[in-house]
Design a protein around this motif. Sequence first.
Motif, PDB file in Angstrom:
ATOM      1  N   LEU A 250      18.143  28.475 -38.699  1.00  0.00           N
ATOM      2  CA  LEU A 250      16.740  28.155 -38.475  1.00  0.00           C
ATOM      3  C   LEU A 250      16.111  29.216 -37.579  1.00  0.00           C
ATOM      4  N   ASP A 251      14.808  29.383 -37.702  1.00  0.00           N
ATOM      5  CA  ASP A 251      14.048  30.262 -36.814  1.00  0.00           C
ATOM      6  C   ASP A 251      13.055  29.419 -36.016  1.00  0.00           C
ATOM      7  N   TYR A 337      16.266  24.199 -30.260  1.00  0.00           N
ATOM      8  CA  TYR A 337      17.560  23.613 -29.893  1.00  0.00           C
ATOM      9  C   TYR A 337      17.782  22.289 -30.614  1.00  0.00           C
ATOM     10  N   HIS A 338      16.823  21.389 -30.562  1.00  0.00           N
ATOM     11  CA  HIS A 338      17.033  20.056 -31.128  1.00  0.00           C
ATOM     12  C   HIS A 338      17.046  20.067 -32.657  1.00  0.00           C
ATOM     13  N   ALA A 339      16.309  20.970 -33.292  1.00  0.00           N
ATOM     14  CA  ALA A 339      16.409  21.090 -34.750  1.00  0.00           C
ATOM     15  C   ALA A 339      17.813  21.552 -35.145  1.00  0.00           C
ATOM     16  N   ALA A 344      23.405  20.525 -37.064  1.00  0.00           N
ATOM     17  CA  ALA A 344      24.835  20.437 -36.755  1.00  0.00           C
ATOM     18  C   ALA A 344      25.366  19.022 -36.989  1.00  0.00           C
ATOM     19  N   PHE A 345      24.555  18.024 -36.723  1.00  0.00           N
ATOM     20  CA  PHE A 345      24.972  16.635 -36.949  1.00  0.00           C
ATOM     21  C   PHE A 345      25.273  16.407 -38.432  1.00  0.00           C
ATOM     22  N   PHE A 346      24.373  16.829 -39.304  1.00  0.00           N
ATOM     23  CA  PHE A 346      24.606  16.617 -40.741  1.00  0.00           C
ATOM     24  C   PHE A 346      25.790  17.446 -41.240  1.00  0.00           C
ATOM     25  N   ARG A 347      25.989  18.627 -40.674  1.00  0.00           N
ATOM     26  CA  ARG A 347      27.137  19.439 -41.065  1.00  0.00           C
ATOM     27  C   ARG A 347      28.436  18.873 -40.505  1.00  0.00           C
ATOM     28  N   VAL A 440      11.871  15.548 -33.453  1.00  0.00           N
ATOM     29  CA  VAL A 440      12.467  16.699 -34.141  1.00  0.00           C
ATOM     30  C   VAL A 440      13.516  16.228 -35.139  1.00  0.00           C
ATOM     31  N   TYR A 441      14.364  15.278 -34.737  1.00  0.00           N
ATOM     32  CA  TYR A 441      15.409  14.772 -35.631  1.00  0.00           C
ATOM     33  C   TYR A 441      14.796  14.068 -36.837  1.00  0.00           C
TER      34      TYR A 441
END
Length: 789
Positions: A250-251, A337-339, A344-347, A440-441
């Motif tokens: 992500l950017d 950071y939160h995106a 990372a959670f889904f991965r 964000v989530y």
Amino acid sequence: MSMTSLALASLVPILSAASPQLPAQRIIEDRGMIRFAAGRSEAALAAPLSESARSFALDHAKRLGLEGLTLGPAKVSATGLGSAVRLQVMRDGLPVLGAEVVLGLDREGRVRRVASSARPVTSAVVDRRLTAIEAIQAAAQGVPNVLLRDGKPLGSWREVLVVRDGQARLAYQIQLASLDVLRNELVVVDAQTGEVLSRQNRVFFSDAAKVWSPNPGADAKSPLVSVELTPYLPAVADRNPDGHLVGALLDAVNCCVHQACDPAQPLKTITGTTATMVGPMPFETVFCDLRPMASNVGTRSDYDYSSPDPLSYDPPKAEIGSDPDDSNVFSEVHGFYHANVAYAFFRSLVPGFEIRDSMAGRKSTVLANFLVPDVNSATQDTAGTIHVATLQRVDNAAYIPHEQLQQLMPGLPDGVMPNGDVFALFQGPTADFSYDGDVVYHEFTHSVIVSTADFAGPHLDRYGADDEAGAMSEGLADYFAAALTNDPLIANFAGPRLTATASGLGTALRDLDNTTSCPSLLTGEVHNDSQHFSAALWAARKLFPDNNFKTYDTAILDALQTSPASAGFTQMAEAFAVSVADAFPSRTTAHDEVLAQFRSRGVVDCIKVIDYTAPRSMYSMPGTMQGYGPAAPGPVQLKLTVPADSTMAALRISAMARGSADPFGGGAPKVDVLVKKGAPITFAGSPSAITSDPDLRQTYTLTNSGSLTGTIRMTAAAGETIYVSVANKGAGPLMLTDLKLTLIAPDPVPEADAGVVEPAPNKCGCSSAGAAPLLACSLLLAGLARRRR
């Protein structure tokens, strides 16, 4: 070109004796065709899965509604329970709109889930009487703020087939380019007649830094925490040389008020031509200058942009352009950071999981401090150019698909908008939405949904219509935000500020630990109507704490990956239950435990009738352009009982309306009021050809002030029940507020009326004196569908 009827060839192979059978443990059928089937095939599919899955589906073509159709190339993706294979339904080399077959396979390659939204085709007609350019012009008719080039509307297109009553017709699916970045207009136009068939607004180190943890988020009792952005950035050798947040996945950029993010510079402006109600007009408008500002090189050694009191920036205290919060770099770091935490959670649930931008080699962008042009300030100069000179803050956040942004690019200078999907985190007058991890989530989960099931309507049952696709999207976005934090409260930072009172802060926006149920909660608004759905998911989660809930969350994601876009509440409840049962094979009651949570809240098998006791504050209906016809009924029916000591002879109805049911030039909104005695009104047929059985039907035209008033003559004995539904006859969605029903005694008995008809209002009630107010009205209309929280 003259009409060409295509003769049907045999596209359905003979069922092979060696072909694995359809799973048959749990089946949902419609008109003899399987829409959902779960179980386990005895034989595994051979490698490669893309070919064997396609052959499997075609071997069962009749049961899956594939007669007269075939399937395109397969898209195979890993899930936490095996794999998913998504197959686009095709005919004569063209995709059939809204039709797909999705297979879920276990780790051994056995079929455990099949879902289909295909309908048989008995004939096909191709008639390109309209060119693509002419179809784009038809799609743009009456749409506000469409960008123009050489006097013609901008848009991309592809050819598709639309199936109606067994006949496939050629159509153009068009993505319009609009000045309004929050309107993602997807339009389908018949290639023969030019009729607009549907419209849809899809508009949803040292790398050290300091951020707030997501929950409870930013408040005086929650100190900043130190984090490392290293996991979310490329290897050092591949990083952005200026140290900007150009991440591995992500950017992040800042929406700066001034050019080059320099307070000494003027506001950035863009120019072009847009369509207004009085024809094409040039415009000049201010726009965010999107630039990365966060950096850990040069004068800095990290990404810590926090101040001793970051909350001192929020909410903004000065006017736009002079308040430092309007381009606060801390917000850029925080949102990035939160995106990445969400990604990372889904991965962690499915290793290597990718959202659609990643699949296509693009990167999505986190857009912090987003401000939008203040169209209410529009003016017009003597040369006829429309000027928007100021930006405005909005309390919201949005996931904006890249199709809309890419369409903006031809009409706007390079670099105005990113080329991928955007998570727009607004700088609001009340709160900075970048500060809220839950927000964000939630927005990131919208990209996950679009990358998997990508829910789409319409949905109709015997009681009426509700946007189940939108409600499920919002409910799942809330669910995964809560799962990420293990906290059922959504928007702990932004929510209390939006619901604040003079005595202090309010509450979170939503709470998944709720007792809402159908039909009482239904209003037709997707965020509201999602709450019993997300509550059922959350309640079921508590029953499966194994592996810190990760196994359960993986099953929920698996159900998304193996479901078609057409799925509604009932099919998804079954899909979730089956996936959880697959994830917990030794727990024989798992399926029934999960499904019980959905049943207890009326997500499935709900009788959508509400005893009328007080005016309804909200009653929202979709429009005919969302796939309903000849009118789109509301989500619930209202039931009245004639008092035991009286006889009623008339029903009086009144309400106020928000928005226009006909935002594309169709005049004043019209609604049907349907009344039936003794039993609920029954709606049947396909959503595009709805039939119903009311005793009385009265059409009303809303007045110039946006009100509905009328009296329907009828006779009802003491103790009789009366059922009432309102249906929207207009193209766009319509919300009725303060909907009031009154039974009137026999004397005096007013005559039935057809409603008060006044001249069609100018959109938004705006004056017609000049184009600038008209542009403002156009943009305000577009804003009716902006709520993405």
